[in-house]
Design an enzyme around this catalytic site. Structure first.
Site, PDB file in Angstrom:
ATOM      1  N   SER A 141       0.826  -1.208   0.000  1.00 55.81           N
ATOM      2  CA  SER A 141       0.000   0.000   0.000  1.00 55.81           C
ATOM      3  C   SER A 141       0.860   1.258   0.000  1.00 55.81           C
ATOM      4  O   SER A 141       1.996   1.257   0.493  1.00 55.81           O
ATOM      5  CB  SER A 141      -0.916   0.025   1.220  1.00 55.81           C
TER       6      SER A 141
HETATM    7  N1  SAH Z   1      -0.953  -4.151   3.739  1.00 54.89           N
HETATM    8  C1  SAH Z   1      -0.412  -4.856   2.619  1.00 54.89           C
HETATM    9  C2  SAH Z   1      -1.405  -4.810   1.490  1.00 54.89           C
HETATM   10  C3  SAH Z   1      -1.214  -5.882   0.527  1.00 54.89           C
HETATM   11  S1  SAH Z   1      -2.431  -5.949  -0.761  1.00 54.89           S
HETATM   12  C4  SAH Z   1       0.884  -4.174   2.211  1.00 54.89           C
HETATM   13  O1  SAH Z   1       0.956  -2.954   2.320  1.00 54.89           O
HETATM   14  O2  SAH Z   1       1.802  -4.838   1.762  1.00 54.89           O
HETATM   15  C5  SAH Z   1      -3.700  -6.907  -0.015  1.00 54.89           C
HETATM   16  C6  SAH Z   1      -3.334  -8.298   0.405  1.00 54.89           C
HETATM   17  O3  SAH Z   1      -4.557  -8.931   0.817  1.00 54.89           O
HETATM   18  C7  SAH Z   1      -2.747  -9.191  -0.685  1.00 54.89           C
HETATM   19  O4  SAH Z   1      -1.540  -9.732  -0.253  1.00 54.89           O
HETATM   20  C8  SAH Z   1      -3.812 -10.273  -0.882  1.00 54.89           C
HETATM   21  O5  SAH Z   1      -3.273 -11.541  -1.212  1.00 54.89           O
HETATM   22  C9  SAH Z   1      -4.484 -10.283   0.472  1.00 54.89           C
HETATM   23  N2  SAH Z   1      -5.835 -10.851   0.485  1.00 54.89           N
HETATM   24  C10 SAH Z   1      -6.839 -10.690  -0.398  1.00 54.89           C
HETATM   25  N3  SAH Z   1      -7.915 -11.382  -0.023  1.00 54.89           N
HETATM   26  C11 SAH Z   1      -7.589 -12.004   1.148  1.00 54.89           C
HETATM   27  C12 SAH Z   1      -8.272 -12.889   2.037  1.00 54.89           C
HETATM   28  N4  SAH Z   1      -9.527 -13.277   1.820  1.00 54.89           N
HETATM   29  N5  SAH Z   1      -7.622 -13.319   3.126  1.00 54.89           N
HETATM   30  C13 SAH Z   1      -6.343 -12.941   3.386  1.00 54.89           C
HETATM   31  N6  SAH Z   1      -5.643 -12.130   2.588  1.00 54.89           N
HETATM   32  C14 SAH Z   1      -6.255 -11.667   1.480  1.00 54.89           C
END
Ligand code: SAH
Length: 228
Positions: A78
């Site tokens: 993010s």
């Molecule tokens: N806070 C993280 C954001 C990553 S993007 C950062 O800044 O690095 C969002 C993440 O949510 C991705 O890694 C994706 O695989 C995960 N995600 C999506 N759906 C999900 C679910 N149902 N359960 C767990 N993780 C999930």
């Protein structure tokens, strides 16, 4: 180079020019302040954490820009502003002792939370990203995090209820299962809505029922169901 030397370098008063320089990081902090982040503790944590360790080496030189960057598997780390805004919104009213994070991704938001609360529980549905995030948190010695490979839409019942829940992928609406894992007085910050029309929402669990506030427009990858 010996581990001891690296420690010395990390502790040096000014590491000089380059991506880890104090000036580069300070520029990001100024930008976050201008964008309305006013929590001193959130700004301090954002200044101290090595975001360049949470992206591929090829992107490390852009780690202190205020932008989202790819982390593989179609996911992104993010934008720093978003991390700061969500953290500030989560901690503004009550200081949660335990926080459940859904969507570990790179682990950067996890590291921010781990710097500010006693314990973080973080769930990710992509094993590969989870393992990398775990290694990074170990490398920077954040030990107050438990990780789980699984579908975060189901929350993590074992340690519920949580005083804080942060969701970093967008469901269409508030997942009831997650709302039910919130302690009374607890706060959940999440993006929600269709991909092109998302908003950032803060949901507070009252003694009876919930209160929600729409904070601002948002743009996140979707919350998917199941693992892969
Ligand atoms: N806070 C993280 C954001 C990553 S993007 C950062 O800044 O690095 C969002 C993440 O949510 C991705 O890694 C994706 O695989 C995960 N995600 C999506 N759906 C999900 C679910 N149902 N359960 C767990 N993780 C999930």
């Amino acid at each position: 180079m010996l581990a001891g030397d690296m420690q010395l370098m990390a502790d040096a008063p000014d590491p000089g020019i380059g991506m880890t320089s104090r000036r580069t990081r300070e520029r990001l902090i100024v930008r976050l302040k201008e964008a309305g982040i006013d929590s001193a503790e959130v700004l301090d944590v954002m200044r101290d954490l090595p975001r360049h360790l949470f992206v591929d080496e090829a992107l490390a030189s852009r780690a202190y820009e205020d932008s989202a960057l790819p982390i593989g598997r179609g996911q992104t780390i993010s934008q720093p502003y978003t991390v700061a805004r969500m953290t500030q919104a989560l901690l503004e009213r009550v200081r949660p002792d335990t926080v459940l994070e859904i969507g570990t991704g790179s682990g950067f938001q996890t590291a921010v939370l781990a710097s500010l609360v006693r314990r973080v529980y973080s769930v990710e549905r992509l094993q590969e990203l989870l393992e990398r995030a775990q290694a990074r948190l170990r490398a920077i010695k954040k030990r107050n995090v438990r990780f789980r490979y699984g579908d975060g839409a189901q929350g993590w019942l074992e340690y519920a209820p949580y005083q804080g829940i942060m969701v970093t992928a967008a469901p269409r609406g508030v997942p009831r299962v997650l709302a039910e894992q919130l302690a009374p007085g607890g706060v959940m910050v999440l993006p929600m809505g269709e991909e092109t029309q998302q908003v950032l929402v803060r949901l507070t669990r009252l003694e009876q029922g919930f209160e929600h506030e729409i904070l601002e427009a948002a743009s996140f990858v979707p919350l998917l169901s199941g693992t892969s």
